[in-house]
Design a protein around this motif. Structure first.
Motif, PDB file in Angstrom:
ATOM      1  N   THR A 112       0.836  -1.196   0.000  1.00 44.54           N
ATOM      2  CA  THR A 112       0.000   0.000   0.000  1.00 44.54           C
ATOM      3  C   THR A 112       0.875   1.252   0.000  1.00 44.54           C
ATOM      4  OG1 THR A 112      -1.758  -1.185   1.173  1.00 44.54           O
ATOM      5  CG2 THR A 112      -1.839   1.224   1.234  1.00 44.54           C
ATOM      6  N   ALA A 113       1.941   1.229   0.779  1.00 50.32           N
ATOM      7  CA  ALA A 113       2.879   2.359   0.791  1.00 50.32           C
ATOM      8  C   ALA A 113       3.558   2.510  -0.567  1.00 50.32           C
ATOM      9  CB  ALA A 113       3.912   2.157   1.893  1.00 50.32           C
ATOM     10  N   TYR A 114       3.968   1.391  -1.156  1.00 44.88           N
ATOM     11  CA  TYR A 114       4.615   1.396  -2.476  1.00 44.88           C
ATOM     12  C   TYR A 114       3.675   2.014  -3.517  1.00 44.88           C
ATOM     13  CZ  TYR A 114       7.309  -0.675  -6.380  1.00 44.88           C
ATOM     14  OH  TYR A 114       8.045  -0.891  -7.515  1.00 44.88           O
ATOM     15  N   MET A 115       2.418   1.605  -3.470  1.00 49.93           N
ATOM     16  CA  MET A 115       1.441   2.145  -4.417  1.00 49.93           C
ATOM     17  C   MET A 115       1.150   3.611  -4.138  1.00 49.93           C
ATOM     18  SD  MET A 115      -1.059  -1.090  -4.751  1.00 49.93           S
ATOM     19  CE  MET A 115      -0.342  -2.697  -5.038  1.00 49.93           C
ATOM     20  N   GLY A 116       1.219   3.993  -2.873  1.00 51.03           N
ATOM     21  CA  GLY A 116       1.055   5.403  -2.531  1.00 51.03           C
ATOM     22  C   GLY A 116       2.130   6.260  -3.183  1.00 51.03           C
ATOM     23  N   GLY A 117       3.349   5.737  -3.240  1.00 46.26           N
ATOM     24  CA  GLY A 117       4.421   6.447  -3.924  1.00 46.26           C
ATOM     25  C   GLY A 117       4.138   6.591  -5.409  1.00 46.26           C
ATOM     26  N   ALA A 118       3.593   5.544  -6.007  1.00 48.21           N
ATOM     27  CA  ALA A 118       3.246   5.603  -7.430  1.00 48.21           C
ATOM     28  C   ALA A 118       2.119   6.612  -7.661  1.00 48.21           C
ATOM     29  CB  ALA A 118       2.830   4.222  -7.927  1.00 48.21           C
ATOM     30  N   ILE A 119       1.149   6.643  -6.762  1.00 49.84           N
ATOM     31  CA  ILE A 119       0.049   7.603  -6.876  1.00 49.84           C
ATOM     32  C   ILE A 119       0.597   9.027  -6.770  1.00 49.84           C
ATOM     33  CG2 ILE A 119      -2.033   8.478  -5.719  1.00 49.84           C
ATOM     34  CD1 ILE A 119      -2.493   5.457  -4.854  1.00 49.84           C
ATOM     35  N   ALA A 120       1.467   9.258  -5.803  1.00 46.51           N
ATOM     36  CA  ALA A 120       2.039  10.593  -5.616  1.00 46.51           C
ATOM     37  C   ALA A 120       2.865  11.016  -6.835  1.00 46.51           C
ATOM     38  CB  ALA A 120       2.903  10.617  -4.350  1.00 46.51           C
ATOM     39  N   THR A 121       3.640  10.077  -7.376  1.00 44.29           N
ATOM     40  CA  THR A 121       4.448  10.383  -8.561  1.00 44.29           C
ATOM     41  C   THR A 121       3.565  10.795  -9.723  1.00 44.29           C
ATOM     42  OG1 THR A 121       6.243   8.905  -7.898  1.00 44.29           O
ATOM     43  CG2 THR A 121       6.048   9.380 -10.244  1.00 44.29           C
ATOM     44  N   ASN A 122       2.509  10.039  -9.973  1.00 41.42           N
ATOM     45  CA  ASN A 122       1.609  10.356 -11.090  1.00 41.42           C
ATOM     46  C   ASN A 122       0.824  11.634 -10.850  1.00 41.42           C
ATOM     47  OD1 ASN A 122       1.695   8.234 -13.274  1.00 41.42           O
ATOM     48  ND2 ASN A 122       1.584   6.945 -11.457  1.00 41.42           N
ATOM     49  N   ALA A 123       0.422  11.890  -9.609  1.00 40.67           N
ATOM     50  CA  ALA A 123      -0.307  13.123  -9.308  1.00 40.67           C
ATOM     51  C   ALA A 123       0.602  14.336  -9.467  1.00 40.67           C
ATOM     52  CB  ALA A 123      -0.866  13.070  -7.894  1.00 40.67           C
ATOM     53  N   ARG A 124       1.864  14.204  -9.050  1.00 41.57           N
ATOM     54  CA  ARG A 124       2.818  15.314  -9.097  1.00 41.57           C
ATOM     55  C   ARG A 124       3.068  15.803 -10.519  1.00 41.57           C
ATOM     56  NH1 ARG A 124       7.813  15.437 -10.216  1.00 41.57           N
ATOM     57  NH2 ARG A 124       8.157  13.210 -10.068  1.00 41.57           N
ATOM     58  N   ILE A 125       3.106  14.861 -11.468  1.00 42.19           N
ATOM     59  CA  ILE A 125       3.401  15.280 -12.845  1.00 42.19           C
ATOM     60  C   ILE A 125       2.136  15.518 -13.671  1.00 42.19           C
ATOM     61  CG2 ILE A 125       5.645  14.160 -12.853  1.00 42.19           C
ATOM     62  CD1 ILE A 125       4.386  11.994 -14.652  1.00 42.19           C
ATOM     63  N   GLY A 126       0.974  15.360 -13.049  1.00 44.42           N
ATOM     64  CA  GLY A 126      -0.275  15.681 -13.724  1.00 44.42           C
ATOM     65  C   GLY A 126      -0.769  14.638 -14.703  1.00 44.42           C
ATOM     66  N   ASN A 127      -0.439  13.373 -14.462  1.00 42.39           N
ATOM     67  CA  ASN A 127      -0.965  12.302 -15.326  1.00 42.39           C
ATOM     68  C   ASN A 127      -2.475  12.216 -15.191  1.00 42.39           C
ATOM     69  OD1 ASN A 127       1.129  11.251 -16.828  1.00 42.39           O
ATOM     70  ND2 ASN A 127       1.759   9.802 -15.266  1.00 42.39           N
ATOM     71  N   PRO A 128      -3.150  11.641 -16.183  1.00 38.95           N
ATOM     72  CA  PRO A 128      -4.613  11.511 -16.114  1.00 38.95           C
ATOM     73  C   PRO A 128      -5.052  10.813 -14.824  1.00 38.95           C
ATOM     74  CG  PRO A 128      -3.821  10.887 -18.287  1.00 38.95           C
ATOM     75  CD  PRO A 128      -2.608  11.081 -17.421  1.00 38.95           C
ATOM     76  N   LEU A 129      -6.104  11.317 -14.222  1.00 40.77           N
ATOM     77  CA  LEU A 129      -6.552  10.854 -12.912  1.00 40.77           C
ATOM     78  C   LEU A 129      -7.001   9.394 -12.904  1.00 40.77           C
ATOM     79  CD1 LEU A 129      -7.220  11.550  -9.947  1.00 40.77           C
ATOM     80  CD2 LEU A 129      -9.493  12.217 -10.737  1.00 40.77           C
ATOM     81  N   PHE A 130      -7.976   9.056 -13.742  1.00 43.09           N
ATOM     82  CA  PHE A 130      -8.595   7.737 -13.631  1.00 43.09           C
ATOM     83  C   PHE A 130      -7.764   6.606 -14.220  1.00 43.09           C
ATOM     84  CE2 PHE A 130     -12.187  10.670 -13.241  1.00 43.09           C
ATOM     85  CZ  PHE A 130     -12.662  10.248 -12.003  1.00 43.09           C
ATOM     86  N   SER A 131      -6.947   6.891 -15.221  1.00 39.58           N
ATOM     87  CA  SER A 131      -6.168   5.823 -15.848  1.00 39.58           C
ATOM     88  C   SER A 131      -4.798   5.641 -15.213  1.00 39.58           C
ATOM     89  CB  SER A 131      -6.006   6.095 -17.344  1.00 39.58           C
ATOM     90  OG  SER A 131      -5.324   7.320 -17.547  1.00 39.58           O
ATOM     91  N   HIS A 132      -4.141   6.705 -14.808  1.00 34.33           N
ATOM     92  CA  HIS A 132      -2.774   6.614 -14.309  1.00 34.33           C
ATOM     93  C   HIS A 132      -2.689   6.847 -12.796  1.00 34.33           C
ATOM     94  CE1 HIS A 132      -2.159   7.137 -18.581  1.00 34.33           C
ATOM     95  NE2 HIS A 132      -0.862   6.908 -18.439  1.00 34.33           N
ATOM     96  N   THR A 133      -3.163   8.009 -12.364  1.00 36.84           N
ATOM     97  CA  THR A 133      -2.981   8.395 -10.968  1.00 36.84           C
ATOM     98  C   THR A 133      -3.689   7.445 -10.013  1.00 36.84           C
ATOM     99  OG1 THR A 133      -2.737  10.689 -11.665  1.00 36.84           O
ATOM    100  CG2 THR A 133      -3.198  10.302  -9.336  1.00 36.84           C
ATOM    101  N   LEU A 134      -4.908   7.075 -10.314  1.00 40.36           N
ATOM    102  CA  LEU A 134      -5.668   6.204  -9.414  1.00 40.36           C
ATOM    103  C   LEU A 134      -5.414   4.712  -9.639  1.00 40.36           C
ATOM    104  CD1 LEU A 134      -9.090   8.058  -9.198  1.00 40.36           C
ATOM    105  CD2 LEU A 134      -7.185   8.081  -7.573  1.00 40.36           C
ATOM    106  N   PHE A 135      -4.516   4.358 -10.540  1.00 38.24           N
ATOM    107  CA  PHE A 135      -4.229   2.941 -10.787  1.00 38.24           C
ATOM    108  C   PHE A 135      -3.752   2.245  -9.506  1.00 38.24           C
ATOM    109  CE2 PHE A 135      -1.590  -0.612 -12.359  1.00 38.24           C
ATOM    110  CZ  PHE A 135      -2.570  -1.293 -13.068  1.00 38.24           C
ATOM    111  N   GLY A 136      -2.934   2.930  -8.717  1.00 41.57           N
ATOM    112  CA  GLY A 136      -2.486   2.366  -7.440  1.00 41.57           C
ATOM    113  C   GLY A 136      -3.631   2.169  -6.458  1.00 41.57           C
ATOM    114  N   VAL A 137      -4.626   3.036  -6.516  1.00 46.43           N
ATOM    115  CA  VAL A 137      -5.813   2.875  -5.665  1.00 46.43           C
ATOM    116  C   VAL A 137      -6.577   1.619  -6.083  1.00 46.43           C
ATOM    117  CG1 VAL A 137      -8.043   3.885  -4.992  1.00 46.43           C
ATOM    118  CG2 VAL A 137      -6.007   5.341  -5.186  1.00 46.43           C
ATOM    119  N   TYR A 138      -6.726   1.429  -7.389  1.00 37.85           N
ATOM    120  CA  TYR A 138      -7.421   0.227  -7.874  1.00 37.85           C
ATOM    121  C   TYR A 138      -6.688  -1.036  -7.411  1.00 37.85           C
ATOM    122  CZ  TYR A 138      -9.183   3.802 -11.133  1.00 37.85           C
ATOM    123  OH  TYR A 138      -9.703   4.932 -11.694  1.00 37.85           O
ATOM    124  N   LEU A 139      -5.363  -1.020  -7.541  1.00 34.53           N
ATOM    125  CA  LEU A 139      -4.580  -2.179  -7.082  1.00 34.53           C
ATOM    126  C   LEU A 139      -4.736  -2.385  -5.583  1.00 34.53           C
ATOM    127  CD1 LEU A 139      -1.252  -1.807  -9.104  1.00 34.53           C
ATOM    128  CD2 LEU A 139      -3.145  -3.384  -9.540  1.00 34.53           C
TER     129      LEU A 139
END
Length: 136
Positions: A86-113
């Protein structure tokens, strides 16, 4: 409610939990294993995410993901593994949010996992069901 008082889960729910957990384990093994060899495609894909194009950084992330996945796969340490993943995926979520990747396909992918990861663990582990009683 103690673990011994937890209502038994049906065999269908147990197998659903095992399948969900197995999907996460397989995905994370692939994710970690592809980062171990110095593949140019991996290091070059890290650059737009704000990571250096360094095979050692990729390898470190791969090892962290594989260790957390191994802990998740082992019944005795599955809760610790779930927390670490969960922490690892949180890092991926933060990385994608920081660079402005699309919300539902990229940023929230770690949430889905994470939902699949914890749902699978909930269905297969009475300790988690005792800790998080969704129904009485």
């Amino acid at each position: 409610m103690s673990i011994s008082e937890t209502a038994p889960v049906s065999s269908g729910a147990l197998w659903t939990g095992r399948v969900l957990s197995g999907l996460i384990i397989l995905f994370m093994i692939f994710d970690g294993a592809i980062k171990l060899p110095p593949l140019d495609v991996v290091t070059q894909t890290m650059v737009p995410l704000g990571w250096p194009a360094d095979a050692n950084v990729a390898r470190m992330l791969g090892v962290i993901g594989l260790v957390a996945t191994a802990l998740y796969a082992l019944p005795r340490t599955s809760v610790l593994g779930a927390i670490l993943l969960t922490a690892y995926m949180g890092g991926a979520i933060a990385t994608n949010a920081r660079i402005g990747n699309p919300l539902f396909s990229h940023t929230l992918f770690g949430v889905y996992l994470g939902i699949i990861l914890w749902g699978g663990l909930y269905l297969r582990d009475p300790r988690v069901r005792a800790l998080i009683p969704l129904s009485q």
